[in-house]
Design an enzyme around this catalytic site. Structure first.
Site, mmCIF file in Angstrom:
data_model
loop_
_atom_site.group_PDB
_atom_site.id
_atom_site.type_symbol
_atom_site.label_atom_id
_atom_site.label_comp_id
_atom_site.label_asym_id
_atom_site.label_seq_id
_atom_site.Cartn_x
_atom_site.Cartn_y
_atom_site.Cartn_z
ATOM 1 C CE LYS A 1 -1.546 -4.096 3.427
ATOM 2 N NZ LYS A 1 -1.975 -5.412 2.983
ATOM 3 N NE ARG B 1 -9.251 10.171 6.625
ATOM 4 C CZ ARG B 1 -9.777 9.348 5.553
ATOM 5 N NH1 ARG B 1 -10.689 8.579 5.697
ATOM 6 N NH2 ARG B 1 -9.053 9.131 4.593
ATOM 7 C CB SER C 1 -0.923 0.073 1.372
ATOM 8 O OG SER C 1 -1.345 1.274 1.419
ATOM 9 C CE1 TYR D 1 -3.887 -2.153 5.419
ATOM 10 C CE2 TYR D 1 -3.229 0.235 5.052
ATOM 11 C CZ TYR D 1 -3.633 -1.166 4.614
ATOM 12 O OH TYR D 1 -3.632 -1.101 3.202
HETATM 13 N N1 UDP Z 1 -12.345 11.380 2.177
HETATM 14 C C1 UDP Z 1 -13.379 12.474 2.426
HETATM 15 N N2 UDP Z 1 -14.478 11.982 3.053
HETATM 16 C C2 UDP Z 1 -14.654 10.567 3.287
HETATM 17 C C3 UDP Z 1 -13.521 9.773 3.050
HETATM 18 C C4 UDP Z 1 -12.404 10.230 2.620
HETATM 19 O O1 UDP Z 1 -13.201 13.865 2.201
HETATM 20 O O2 UDP Z 1 -15.758 10.017 3.820
HETATM 21 C C5 UDP Z 1 -10.984 12.075 1.540
HETATM 22 C C6 UDP Z 1 -9.742 12.056 2.333
HETATM 23 O O3 UDP Z 1 -9.491 13.002 3.414
HETATM 24 C C7 UDP Z 1 -8.950 12.014 1.234
HETATM 25 C C8 UDP Z 1 -9.769 11.400 0.200
HETATM 26 O O4 UDP Z 1 -10.764 11.430 0.594
HETATM 27 O O5 UDP Z 1 -8.338 12.921 1.023
HETATM 28 C C9 UDP Z 1 -9.243 9.708 -0.089
HETATM 29 O O6 UDP Z 1 -9.541 9.156 1.276
HETATM 30 P P1 UDP Z 1 -9.913 7.414 1.357
HETATM 31 O O7 UDP Z 1 -10.035 7.277 2.820
HETATM 32 O O8 UDP Z 1 -10.667 6.927 0.204
HETATM 33 O O9 UDP Z 1 -8.330 6.933 0.778
HETATM 34 P P2 UDP Z 1 -6.850 7.337 1.624
HETATM 35 O O10 UDP Z 1 -6.165 8.114 0.643
HETATM 36 O O11 UDP Z 1 -6.941 7.967 2.971
HETATM 37 O O12 UDP Z 1 -6.124 5.841 1.972
#
Ligand code: UDP
Length: 278
Positions: free
Chosen positions: A76, A216, A48, A72
């Protein structure tokens, strides 16, 4: 051997680290032992881009430092280390570490797709469930990132491109002398959260209500692969667009609004039916 059997939710890994180390690391160790016993020494492992941590380096090559920031990611990294040691033991192992960026979408038939249990952690399944009316609105995590529209930028690739990457990795491992192949699987293109929402709306004709909320914890502004090494080593690159991803993802979600529990089948039969999609 294609090894996909891992746990993958960052938040869950912080609450249940033992389970993550057990399933992801001990599980791989046991698999390697069993493979060794049966003379199977070819393995493609689902790694990942989370290994690269919160770097905003764009694009990210395979040589970038590994700096996971949650259990996590550490599991990995530990499995990559384990597989590196196994490959270096010079006993004929052929191993590919494929570092996924953001695989999304579904099989174009609409019969095989992503059905997360509980609240989806990831953007694309959440967005699909909002479009299907299962959730009232999407929460966009942060509108003040240093990106063109202020929302996070990621490298989304279609799951069918991802699948083809695995096929190519196996072919290369079989065609060449034993080795350890470490490759990014990504498109090399970045799309923001709002790019994805707008492309989804244009492709499906639906409206996806969203609100912008706080960032987040643990997120980075930008994560985009440098996929040139995968092209050089395997002749692989992504072929499908963000619109293809949205069309196929919606084909799955609209046919299965409640996931595999729809179409009147119990969950196990729904899964079996889906596994028969070629
Ligand atoms: N994201 C968002 N709302 C959500 C889930 C994710 O705005 O409910 C945003 C997150 O902050 C990131 C992007 O979408 O910029 C991709 O997040 P995801 O969790 O899908 O994958 P990551 O890159 O974190 O593994």
């Amino acid at each position: 051997m294609l090894h996909f059997a891992g746990l993958k939710a960052v938040g869950e890994s912080m609450l249940q680290p033992l389970r993550y180390w057990d399933v992801n690391v001990t599980g791989t160790l046991r698999l390697l032992e069993a493979m060794g016993r049966h003379g199977c020494q070819t393995l493609v492992f689902s790694s990942s881009a989370t290994l690269y941590g919160t770097t905003d380096r764009v694009p990210i090559p395979e040589t970038a430092p590994l700096q996971p920031i949650n259990p996590y990611g550490y599991t990995k990294a530990a499995v990559e280390r384990l597989l590196t040691d196994v490959a270096a033991s010079a006993t004929g192992w052929r191993i590919a570490l494929l570092r996924y960026f953001n695989p999304v979408g579904a099989h174009p038939s609409g019969r095989l797709g992503e059905d997360p249990s509980g609240l989806p952690n990831n953007l694309f399944p959440f967005l699909c469930q909002v479009a299907a009316g299962r959730r009232p609105h999407l929460e966009v995590f942060g509108g003040d990132w240093p990106t063109p529209d202020g929302t996070g930028v990621r490298d989304y690739l279609h799951v069918m491109d991802l699948a083809e990457g695995h096929g190519r990795a196996l072919e290369v491992l079989h065609a060449e002398p034993p080795q350890l192949l470490t490759l990014n699987l990504g498109s090399g293109r970045g799309h923001s959260v709002l790019d994805l929402v707008r492309t989804f709306e244009t492709t499906t004709g639906l409206t996806v209500p969203y609100t912008v909320v706080d960032r987040r914890p643990g997120d980075s502004a930008v994560s985009v692969a440098d996929p040139r090494e995968a092209e050089r080593r395997m002749g692989w690159r992504t072929r499908r667009s963000l619109a293809d991803i949205c069309r196929d993802g919606w084909a799955w979600q609209s046919t299965n609004p409640q996931g595999y529990r729809t179409n009147g089948l119990p969950l196990s039969q729904g899964l079996i039916q889906a596994q028969h999609v070629s």
